[in-house]
Design a protein around this motif. Structure first.
Motif, PDB file in Angstrom:
ATOM      1  N   PRO A   1       0.678  -1.107  -0.105  1.00  0.00           N
ATOM      2  CA  PRO A   1       0.086   0.117  -0.083  1.00  0.00           C
ATOM      3  C   PRO A   1       0.832   1.129  -0.079  1.00  0.00           C
ATOM      4  O   PRO A   1       2.000   1.318   0.726  1.00  0.00           O
ATOM      5  N   ASN A   2       0.257   2.175  -0.541  1.00  0.00           N
ATOM      6  CA  ASN A   2       1.185   3.533  -0.628  1.00  0.00           C
ATOM      7  C   ASN A   2       1.301   4.200   0.686  1.00  0.00           C
ATOM      8  O   ASN A   2       0.417   3.913   1.639  1.00  0.00           O
ATOM      9  N   PRO A   3       2.485   5.067   1.021  1.00  0.00           N
ATOM     10  CA  PRO A   3       2.424   5.668   2.329  1.00  0.00           C
ATOM     11  C   PRO A   3       1.645   6.721   2.447  1.00  0.00           C
ATOM     12  O   PRO A   3       0.982   7.452   1.245  1.00  0.00           O
ATOM     13  N   HIS A   4       1.243   7.109   3.597  1.00  0.00           N
ATOM     14  CA  HIS A   4       0.686   8.209   3.752  1.00  0.00           C
ATOM     15  C   HIS A   4      -1.135   8.151   3.364  1.00  0.00           C
ATOM     16  O   HIS A   4      -1.482   9.028   2.582  1.00  0.00           O
ATOM     17  N   GLY A   5      -1.467   7.273   3.738  1.00  0.00           N
ATOM     18  CA  GLY A   5      -3.169   6.996   3.546  1.00  0.00           C
ATOM     19  C   GLY A   5      -3.613   5.801   2.675  1.00  0.00           C
ATOM     20  O   GLY A   5      -4.581   5.389   2.660  1.00  0.00           O
TER      21      GLY A   5
ATOM     22  N   GLU B   1      17.697   9.755   1.678  1.00  0.00           N
ATOM     23  CA  GLU B   1      16.657   8.725   1.168  1.00  0.00           C
ATOM     24  C   GLU B   1      16.716   8.744  -0.385  1.00  0.00           C
ATOM     25  O   GLU B   1      16.665  10.015  -0.916  1.00  0.00           O
ATOM     26  N   PHE B   2      16.683   7.776  -1.050  1.00  0.00           N
ATOM     27  CA  PHE B   2      16.884   7.742  -2.308  1.00  0.00           C
ATOM     28  C   PHE B   2      15.817   6.625  -2.868  1.00  0.00           C
ATOM     29  O   PHE B   2      15.907   5.402  -2.509  1.00  0.00           O
ATOM     30  N   ARG B   3      14.729   6.893  -3.353  1.00  0.00           N
ATOM     31  CA  ARG B   3      13.694   5.671  -3.659  1.00  0.00           C
ATOM     32  C   ARG B   3      13.099   5.747  -4.852  1.00  0.00           C
ATOM     33  O   ARG B   3      12.870   6.937  -5.480  1.00  0.00           O
ATOM     34  N   LYS B   4      12.746   4.656  -5.791  1.00  0.00           N
ATOM     35  CA  LYS B   4      11.720   4.623  -6.655  1.00  0.00           C
ATOM     36  C   LYS B   4      10.461   4.042  -6.411  1.00  0.00           C
ATOM     37  O   LYS B   4      10.589   3.135  -5.518  1.00  0.00           O
ATOM     38  N   ARG B   5       9.444   4.653  -6.868  1.00  0.00           N
ATOM     39  CA  ARG B   5       8.243   4.048  -6.574  1.00  0.00           C
ATOM     40  C   ARG B   5       7.384   4.114  -7.891  1.00  0.00           C
ATOM     41  O   ARG B   5       7.282   5.206  -8.616  1.00  0.00           O
ATOM     42  N   ILE B   6       6.737   3.117  -8.015  1.00  0.00           N
ATOM     43  CA  ILE B   6       5.483   2.910  -8.915  1.00  0.00           C
ATOM     44  C   ILE B   6       4.132   3.175  -8.960  1.00  0.00           C
ATOM     45  O   ILE B   6       4.004   1.985  -8.015  1.00  0.00           O
ATOM     46  N   LEU B   7       3.516   4.116  -8.897  1.00  0.00           N
ATOM     47  CA  LEU B   7       2.171   4.196  -8.155  1.00  0.00           C
ATOM     48  C   LEU B   7       1.295   3.488  -9.451  1.00  0.00           C
ATOM     49  O   LEU B   7       1.190   3.860 -10.647  1.00  0.00           O
ATOM     50  N   HIS B   8       0.485   2.567  -8.902  1.00  0.00           N
ATOM     51  CA  HIS B   8      -0.539   1.856  -9.738  1.00  0.00           C
ATOM     52  C   HIS B   8      -1.628   2.664 -10.223  1.00  0.00           C
ATOM     53  O   HIS B   8      -1.743   3.579  -9.485  1.00  0.00           O
ATOM     54  N   PRO B   9      -2.300   2.369 -11.283  1.00  0.00           N
ATOM     55  CA  PRO B   9      -3.470   3.236 -11.544  1.00  0.00           C
ATOM     56  C   PRO B   9      -4.436   3.350 -10.556  1.00  0.00           C
ATOM     57  O   PRO B   9      -4.702   2.358  -9.951  1.00  0.00           O
ATOM     58  N   GLY B  10      -4.822   4.750 -10.144  1.00  0.00           N
ATOM     59  CA  GLY B  10      -5.817   5.147  -9.301  1.00  0.00           C
ATOM     60  C   GLY B  10      -4.993   5.481  -7.849  1.00  0.00           C
ATOM     61  O   GLY B  10      -5.909   5.580  -6.869  1.00  0.00           O
ATOM     62  N   SER B  11      -3.800   5.246  -7.681  1.00  0.00           N
ATOM     63  CA  SER B  11      -3.258   5.274  -6.477  1.00  0.00           C
ATOM     64  C   SER B  11      -2.689   6.581  -6.302  1.00  0.00           C
ATOM     65  O   SER B  11      -2.548   7.426  -7.237  1.00  0.00           O
ATOM     66  N   ALA B  12      -2.115   6.927  -4.965  1.00  0.00           N
ATOM     67  CA  ALA B  12      -1.679   7.923  -4.545  1.00  0.00           C
ATOM     68  C   ALA B  12      -0.708   8.179  -3.165  1.00  0.00           C
ATOM     69  O   ALA B  12      -1.130   7.240  -2.543  1.00  0.00           O
ATOM     70  N   ILE B  13       0.047   9.051  -3.109  1.00  0.00           N
ATOM     71  CA  ILE B  13       0.906   9.172  -1.762  1.00  0.00           C
ATOM     72  C   ILE B  13       0.134  10.146  -1.326  1.00  0.00           C
ATOM     73  O   ILE B  13       0.026  11.245  -1.840  1.00  0.00           O
ATOM     74  N   GLY B  14      -0.658   9.742  -0.118  1.00  0.00           N
ATOM     75  CA  GLY B  14      -1.516  10.878   0.375  1.00  0.00           C
ATOM     76  C   GLY B  14      -0.780  12.258   0.989  1.00  0.00           C
ATOM     77  O   GLY B  14       0.290  12.249   1.189  1.00  0.00           O
ATOM     78  N   LEU B  15      -1.679  13.240   1.191  1.00  0.00           N
ATOM     79  CA  LEU B  15      -0.840  14.579   1.732  1.00  0.00           C
ATOM     80  C   LEU B  15      -0.459  14.413   3.150  1.00  0.00           C
ATOM     81  O   LEU B  15      -0.806  13.456   3.862  1.00  0.00           O
ATOM     82  N   HIS B  16       0.701  14.753   3.213  1.00  0.00           N
ATOM     83  CA  HIS B  16       1.701  14.653   4.598  1.00  0.00           C
ATOM     84  C   HIS B  16       2.593  15.674   4.488  1.00  0.00           C
ATOM     85  O   HIS B  16       2.815  16.122   3.537  1.00  0.00           O
TER      86      HIS B  16
ATOM     87  N   TYR C   1       9.013  21.982  -0.882  1.00  0.00           N
ATOM     88  CA  TYR C   1       9.937  22.751   0.145  1.00  0.00           C
ATOM     89  C   TYR C   1       9.450  22.314   1.793  1.00  0.00           C
ATOM     90  O   TYR C   1       8.284  21.914   2.014  1.00  0.00           O
ATOM     91  N   SER C   2      10.493  22.380   2.542  1.00  0.00           N
ATOM     92  CA  SER C   2      10.393  21.980   4.109  1.00  0.00           C
ATOM     93  C   SER C   2       9.145  22.958   4.542  1.00  0.00           C
ATOM     94  O   SER C   2       8.846  24.011   4.445  1.00  0.00           O
ATOM     95  N   GLY C   3       8.137  22.295   5.367  1.00  0.00           N
ATOM     96  CA  GLY C   3       7.251  22.942   6.090  1.00  0.00           C
ATOM     97  C   GLY C   3       5.673  22.793   5.348  1.00  0.00           C
ATOM     98  O   GLY C   3       4.867  23.210   5.868  1.00  0.00           O
ATOM     99  N   SER C   4       5.983  22.321   4.213  1.00  0.00           N
ATOM    100  CA  SER C   4       4.869  22.013   3.357  1.00  0.00           C
ATOM    101  C   SER C   4       3.882  20.867   3.572  1.00  0.00           C
ATOM    102  O   SER C   4       4.487  19.698   4.029  1.00  0.00           O
ATOM    103  N   GLU C   5       2.629  20.906   3.065  1.00  0.00           N
ATOM    104  CA  GLU C   5       1.850  19.470   2.874  1.00  0.00           C
ATOM    105  C   GLU C   5       1.725  19.122   1.527  1.00  0.00           C
ATOM    106  O   GLU C   5       1.304  19.821   0.883  1.00  0.00           O
ATOM    107  N   VAL C   6       2.418  17.822   1.281  1.00  0.00           N
ATOM    108  CA  VAL C   6       2.470  17.386  -0.070  1.00  0.00           C
ATOM    109  C   VAL C   6       1.792  16.077  -0.373  1.00  0.00           C
ATOM    110  O   VAL C   6       1.735  15.416   0.705  1.00  0.00           O
ATOM    111  N   GLY C   7       1.679  15.934  -1.605  1.00  0.00           N
ATOM    112  CA  GLY C   7       1.189  14.496  -2.104  1.00  0.00           C
ATOM    113  C   GLY C   7       1.211  14.370  -3.422  1.00  0.00           C
ATOM    114  O   GLY C   7       1.435  15.433  -4.236  1.00  0.00           O
ATOM    115  N   ILE C   8       1.135  13.202  -3.807  1.00  0.00           N
ATOM    116  CA  ILE C   8       0.967  12.947  -5.473  1.00  0.00           C
ATOM    117  C   ILE C   8      -0.008  11.733  -5.724  1.00  0.00           C
ATOM    118  O   ILE C   8       0.124  10.983  -4.936  1.00  0.00           O
ATOM    119  N   LYS C   9      -0.504  11.818  -7.011  1.00  0.00           N
ATOM    120  CA  LYS C   9      -1.487  10.885  -7.364  1.00  0.00           C
ATOM    121  C   LYS C   9      -0.962  10.426  -8.885  1.00  0.00           C
ATOM    122  O   LYS C   9      -0.872  11.427  -9.604  1.00  0.00           O
TER     123      LYS C   9
END
Length: 144
Positions: free
Chosen positions: A42-46, A66-81, A116-124
């Motif tokens: 499951p994706n992190p953050h949600g 940290e250095f990572r590769k992640r493949i988000l499957h269709p319809g998935s997201a790293i939630g806002l954090h 940037y540091s201090g932001s709430e971020v995510g990607i779908k």
């Protein structure tokens, strides 16, 4: 004048599927074959959908980033954090939408989002193809 050093004396730390390691006198190197660390989870953050993760830097002892590769499957997201460091999402393939502090922008292959540091971020993930990302950020403290 350059001096040849025998391979045994100038051993390099190489971490591969067999876990073989050696250390140089001047530093350390870790080689990671992503096929040996691939994990569907499951994706992190949600836990929004599934992704294939490659936690590349986890294989490096005493690391400062940290250095990572992640493949988000269709319809998935790293939630806002919230993040407490600068972070980069670099898109290798597919399409997505990145959000930082309520502002969303589309991303596609070859694009990067510097967050940037201090932001709430995510990607779908958007579109028909999976979204392949490289994610990198510094750590506050070195991790063993």
């Amino acid at each position: 004048m350059a001096r040849w050093i025998e391979p045994c004396a100038a051993a390099v730390l190489i971490l591969c599927a067999t876990g073989t390691m050696a250390q140089t006198p001047t530093g350390v190197m870790v080689i990671v074959d992503e096929r040996t660390i691939e994990k569907t989870e499951p994706n992190p953050h949600g836990k929004i959908g599934l992704s294939t993760s490659y936690r590349i830097s986890d294989q490096a002892p005493n690391r400062s980033m940290e250095f990572r590769k992640r493949i988000l499957h269709p319809g998935s997201a790293i939630g806002l954090h919230p993040i407490d460091h600068d972070e980069v999402y670099y898109v290798m393939s597919g399409t997505g939408e990145v959000t930082s502090d309520g502002i969303s922008k589309p991303l596609s292959a070859g694009m990067a989002a510097y967050l940037y540091s201090g932001s709430e971020v995510g990607i779908k993930q958007t579109g028909p193809e999976p979204l392949t990302l490289i994610i990198a950020y510094p750590l506050k403290d070195r991790k063993p």
